[in-house]
Design a protein around this motif. Structure first.
Motif, PDB file in Angstrom:
ATOM      1  N   SER A  79       0.708  -1.166   0.104  1.00 53.35           N
ATOM      2  CA  SER A  79       0.015  -0.152   0.008  1.00 53.35           C
ATOM      3  C   SER A  79       0.899   1.213  -0.031  1.00 53.35           C
ATOM      4  O   SER A  79       0.674   2.373  -0.483  1.00 53.35           O
ATOM      5  N   ARG A  80       2.015   1.257   0.608  1.00 50.49           N
ATOM      6  CA  ARG A  80       3.020   2.190   0.864  1.00 50.49           C
ATOM      7  C   ARG A  80       3.581   2.399  -0.619  1.00 50.49           C
ATOM      8  O   ARG A  80       3.704   3.679  -1.003  1.00 50.49           O
ATOM      9  N   VAL A  81       4.241   1.243  -1.092  1.00 47.56           N
ATOM     10  CA  VAL A  81       4.983   1.621  -2.575  1.00 47.56           C
ATOM     11  C   VAL A  81       3.721   2.155  -3.399  1.00 47.56           C
ATOM     12  O   VAL A  81       4.048   2.926  -4.157  1.00 47.56           O
ATOM     13  N   MET A  82       2.481   1.751  -3.627  1.00 49.94           N
ATOM     14  CA  MET A  82       1.732   2.187  -4.492  1.00 49.94           C
ATOM     15  C   MET A  82       1.306   3.546  -4.202  1.00 49.94           C
ATOM     16  O   MET A  82       0.768   4.053  -5.257  1.00 49.94           O
ATOM     17  N   THR A  83       1.594   4.214  -3.146  1.00 52.51           N
ATOM     18  CA  THR A  83       1.170   5.849  -3.064  1.00 52.51           C
ATOM     19  C   THR A  83       2.170   6.511  -4.144  1.00 52.51           C
ATOM     20  O   THR A  83       1.860   7.589  -4.429  1.00 52.51           O
ATOM     21  N   GLY A 109      -6.897   1.076  -1.742  1.00 49.16           N
ATOM     22  CA  GLY A 109      -8.005   0.402  -2.546  1.00 49.16           C
ATOM     23  C   GLY A 109      -7.552  -0.719  -3.458  1.00 49.16           C
ATOM     24  O   GLY A 109      -7.889  -1.897  -3.789  1.00 49.16           O
ATOM     25  N   ALA A 110      -6.254  -0.402  -4.216  1.00 52.52           N
ATOM     26  CA  ALA A 110      -5.995  -1.449  -5.296  1.00 52.52           C
ATOM     27  C   ALA A 110      -5.524  -2.501  -4.369  1.00 52.52           C
ATOM     28  O   ALA A 110      -5.837  -3.842  -5.020  1.00 52.52           O
ATOM     29  N   VAL A 111      -4.631  -2.450  -3.311  1.00 52.32           N
ATOM     30  CA  VAL A 111      -4.059  -3.600  -2.994  1.00 52.32           C
ATOM     31  C   VAL A 111      -5.210  -4.532  -2.314  1.00 52.32           C
ATOM     32  O   VAL A 111      -5.204  -5.320  -2.195  1.00 52.32           O
ATOM     33  N   ILE A 112      -5.943  -3.716  -1.397  1.00 53.54           N
ATOM     34  CA  ILE A 112      -7.171  -4.616  -0.747  1.00 53.54           C
ATOM     35  C   ILE A 112      -7.928  -5.097  -1.884  1.00 53.54           C
ATOM     36  O   ILE A 112      -8.285  -6.454  -1.634  1.00 53.54           O
ATOM     37  N   ALA A 113      -8.229  -4.737  -3.074  1.00 51.67           N
ATOM     38  CA  ALA A 113      -9.010  -5.109  -4.104  1.00 51.67           C
ATOM     39  C   ALA A 113      -8.417  -6.433  -4.550  1.00 51.67           C
ATOM     40  O   ALA A 113      -8.776  -7.512  -4.822  1.00 51.67           O
ATOM     41  N   PRO A 158       8.543   4.017 -12.468  1.00 50.70           N
ATOM     42  CA  PRO A 158       9.694   4.503 -13.572  1.00 50.70           C
ATOM     43  C   PRO A 158       9.004   4.491 -14.939  1.00 50.70           C
ATOM     44  O   PRO A 158       9.217   5.015 -16.010  1.00 50.70           O
ATOM     45  N   ALA A 159       8.147   3.452 -15.051  1.00 52.13           N
ATOM     46  CA  ALA A 159       7.295   3.069 -16.121  1.00 52.13           C
ATOM     47  C   ALA A 159       6.349   4.011 -16.507  1.00 52.13           C
ATOM     48  O   ALA A 159       5.702   3.955 -17.450  1.00 52.13           O
ATOM     49  N   TYR A 160       6.067   4.981 -15.399  1.00 53.03           N
ATOM     50  CA  TYR A 160       5.082   5.801 -15.776  1.00 53.03           C
ATOM     51  C   TYR A 160       4.651   6.676 -17.046  1.00 53.03           C
ATOM     52  O   TYR A 160       3.833   6.696 -17.874  1.00 53.03           O
ATOM     53  N   PRO A 161       5.819   6.981 -17.603  1.00 56.29           N
ATOM     54  CA  PRO A 161       5.957   7.869 -18.768  1.00 56.29           C
ATOM     55  C   PRO A 161       5.631   6.922 -19.957  1.00 56.29           C
ATOM     56  O   PRO A 161       4.936   7.493 -20.926  1.00 56.29           O
ATOM     57  N   ALA A 162       6.075   5.996 -20.066  1.00 57.49           N
ATOM     58  CA  ALA A 162       5.735   4.892 -21.060  1.00 57.49           C
ATOM     59  C   ALA A 162       4.224   4.558 -21.269  1.00 57.49           C
ATOM     60  O   ALA A 162       3.789   4.618 -22.322  1.00 57.49           O
ATOM     61  N   ILE A 163       3.884   4.490 -19.964  1.00 60.00           N
ATOM     62  CA  ILE A 163       2.234   3.857 -19.779  1.00 60.00           C
ATOM     63  C   ILE A 163       1.494   5.372 -20.344  1.00 60.00           C
ATOM     64  O   ILE A 163       0.692   5.334 -21.223  1.00 60.00           O
ATOM     65  N   TYR A 164       1.978   6.384 -19.893  1.00 60.53           N
ATOM     66  CA  TYR A 164       1.221   7.939 -20.420  1.00 60.53           C
ATOM     67  C   TYR A 164       1.077   8.197 -21.871  1.00 60.53           C
ATOM     68  O   TYR A 164       0.272   8.363 -22.495  1.00 60.53           O
ATOM     69  N   ARG A 165       2.385   7.808 -22.519  1.00 58.01           N
ATOM     70  CA  ARG A 165       2.539   7.730 -24.099  1.00 58.01           C
ATOM     71  C   ARG A 165       1.514   6.626 -24.501  1.00 58.01           C
ATOM     72  O   ARG A 165       1.055   7.035 -25.734  1.00 58.01           O
ATOM     73  N   MET A 166       1.502   5.349 -24.207  1.00 60.75           N
ATOM     74  CA  MET A 166       0.878   4.306 -24.581  1.00 60.75           C
ATOM     75  C   MET A 166      -0.691   4.513 -24.764  1.00 60.75           C
ATOM     76  O   MET A 166      -1.215   4.313 -25.619  1.00 60.75           O
ATOM     77  N   VAL A 167      -1.182   5.582 -23.800  1.00 62.26           N
ATOM     78  CA  VAL A 167      -2.728   5.629 -23.768  1.00 62.26           C
ATOM     79  C   VAL A 167      -2.894   7.321 -24.224  1.00 62.26           C
ATOM     80  O   VAL A 167      -4.089   7.671 -24.016  1.00 62.26           O
ATOM     81  N   LEU A 182      -6.167   3.798 -15.161  1.00 63.16           N
ATOM     82  CA  LEU A 182      -6.981   2.521 -15.395  1.00 63.16           C
ATOM     83  C   LEU A 182      -5.836   1.642 -15.549  1.00 63.16           C
ATOM     84  O   LEU A 182      -5.911   0.496 -14.848  1.00 63.16           O
ATOM     85  N   VAL A 183      -4.933   1.857 -16.399  1.00 63.34           N
ATOM     86  CA  VAL A 183      -4.007   0.903 -16.634  1.00 63.34           C
ATOM     87  C   VAL A 183      -3.020   0.699 -15.620  1.00 63.34           C
ATOM     88  O   VAL A 183      -2.579  -0.396 -15.368  1.00 63.34           O
ATOM     89  N   ARG A 184      -2.820   1.703 -14.696  1.00 61.47           N
ATOM     90  CA  ARG A 184      -1.759   1.523 -13.588  1.00 61.47           C
ATOM     91  C   ARG A 184      -2.630   0.796 -12.477  1.00 61.47           C
ATOM     92  O   ARG A 184      -1.704  -0.144 -12.166  1.00 61.47           O
ATOM     93  N   PHE A 185      -3.849   0.769 -12.350  1.00 62.20           N
ATOM     94  CA  PHE A 185      -4.524   0.103 -11.689  1.00 62.20           C
ATOM     95  C   PHE A 185      -4.575  -1.202 -11.781  1.00 62.20           C
ATOM     96  O   PHE A 185      -4.331  -2.094 -10.744  1.00 62.20           O
ATOM     97  N   LEU A 186      -4.982  -1.532 -13.120  1.00 60.08           N
ATOM     98  CA  LEU A 186      -4.938  -2.943 -13.541  1.00 60.08           C
ATOM     99  C   LEU A 186      -3.422  -3.616 -13.279  1.00 60.08           C
ATOM    100  O   LEU A 186      -3.385  -4.725 -13.046  1.00 60.08           O
ATOM    101  N   LEU A 187      -2.378  -2.948 -13.745  1.00 65.32           N
ATOM    102  CA  LEU A 187      -1.016  -3.484 -13.547  1.00 65.32           C
ATOM    103  C   LEU A 187      -0.707  -3.773 -12.171  1.00 65.32           C
ATOM    104  O   LEU A 187      -0.357  -4.961 -11.701  1.00 65.32           O
TER     105      LEU A 187
END
Length: 208
Positions: A29-33, A44-48, A98-107, A116-121
């Motif tokens: 949960s801390r990492v995902m912040t 929410g992501a971790v609990i789900a 670190p992968a956030y820029p690539a995800i942002y460009r992808m969508v 949504l993509v970050r949550f699913l990953l």
């Protein structure tokens, strides 16, 4: 192995297993912040993922446990699998930011799709170890129910011990381990704990 000896081996292991599961949950949960920028979304992501994974693991491995001749050995393998899956999940989660820029460009820069993509990953990465965590209860239940004892007594005892361990894990991780050592060492400690549980359970299963 007698029922008393079996319980003396199984119950401490399952208490520790519950505590370690919540070490992962609090740390991730801390990492995902860092990934979501919001504590509510991270938790929410971790609990789900934890709830979905444990439900799936309990359902699927429940059927496997029914066919197993040695539930304690199955439990040992599951705990060793949790250790391996947790290491991979933790490493992968730390690569999401670190992968956030690539995800942002992808969508194409669309904020909703990016979230949504970050949550699913994140959800899928945490699912693997949690599916195995969900498998621990049916494996041990099948092992103990080979004895001539009431189903309700054994199942409720296992669940209570595991839940007590979970409460202990939350308190220790949130108030002691992270404050003393930071984010990563508690996960390393939890992985070592799962390996220890797996080895002890494997050795005990030889006497079944």
């Amino acid at each position: 192995m007698s029922l008393r000896r079996a319980s003396a081996v199984v119950l401490p292991l399952f208490f520790l297993s519950g505590a370690l599961a919540l070490v992962y949950q609090v740390v991730w949960s801390r990492v995902m912040t860092h990934v979501f920028g919001s504590t509510a979304l991270a938790v929410g992501a971790v609990i789900a993922a934890f709830m979905a994974g444990m439900a799936l693991g309990s359902w699927w491995f429940g059927r496997l446990a029914d066919r197993s001749r040695n539930g304690l050995r199955l439990y040992a393998l599951v705990e060793l699998g949790i250790a391996a899956a947790a290491v991979l999940a933790h490493l992968a989660l730390n690569l999401l930011d670190p992968a956030y820029p690539a995800i942002y460009r992808m969508v194409s820069g669309l904020a909703v799709l990016t979230g949504l993509v970050r949550f699913l990953l994140a959800f899928l990465l945490v699912m693997a170890p949690t599916v195995l965590m969900g498998a621990t209860l049916p494996a041990l239940t099948r092992y103990l129910l080979r004895r001539d004892t009431p189903v309700g007594v054994q199942l409720s005892t296992l669940y209570a011990i595991n839940t007590l361990g979970a409460v202990t894990g939350v308190l220790l991780t949130g108030f002691v381990l992270i404050r003393a050592w930071g984010i990563h060492p508690p996960v390393h400690l939890a992985v070592a704990g799962n390996l220890l549980i797996g080895c002890v359970a494997w050795l005990a299963s030889r006497n079944v």
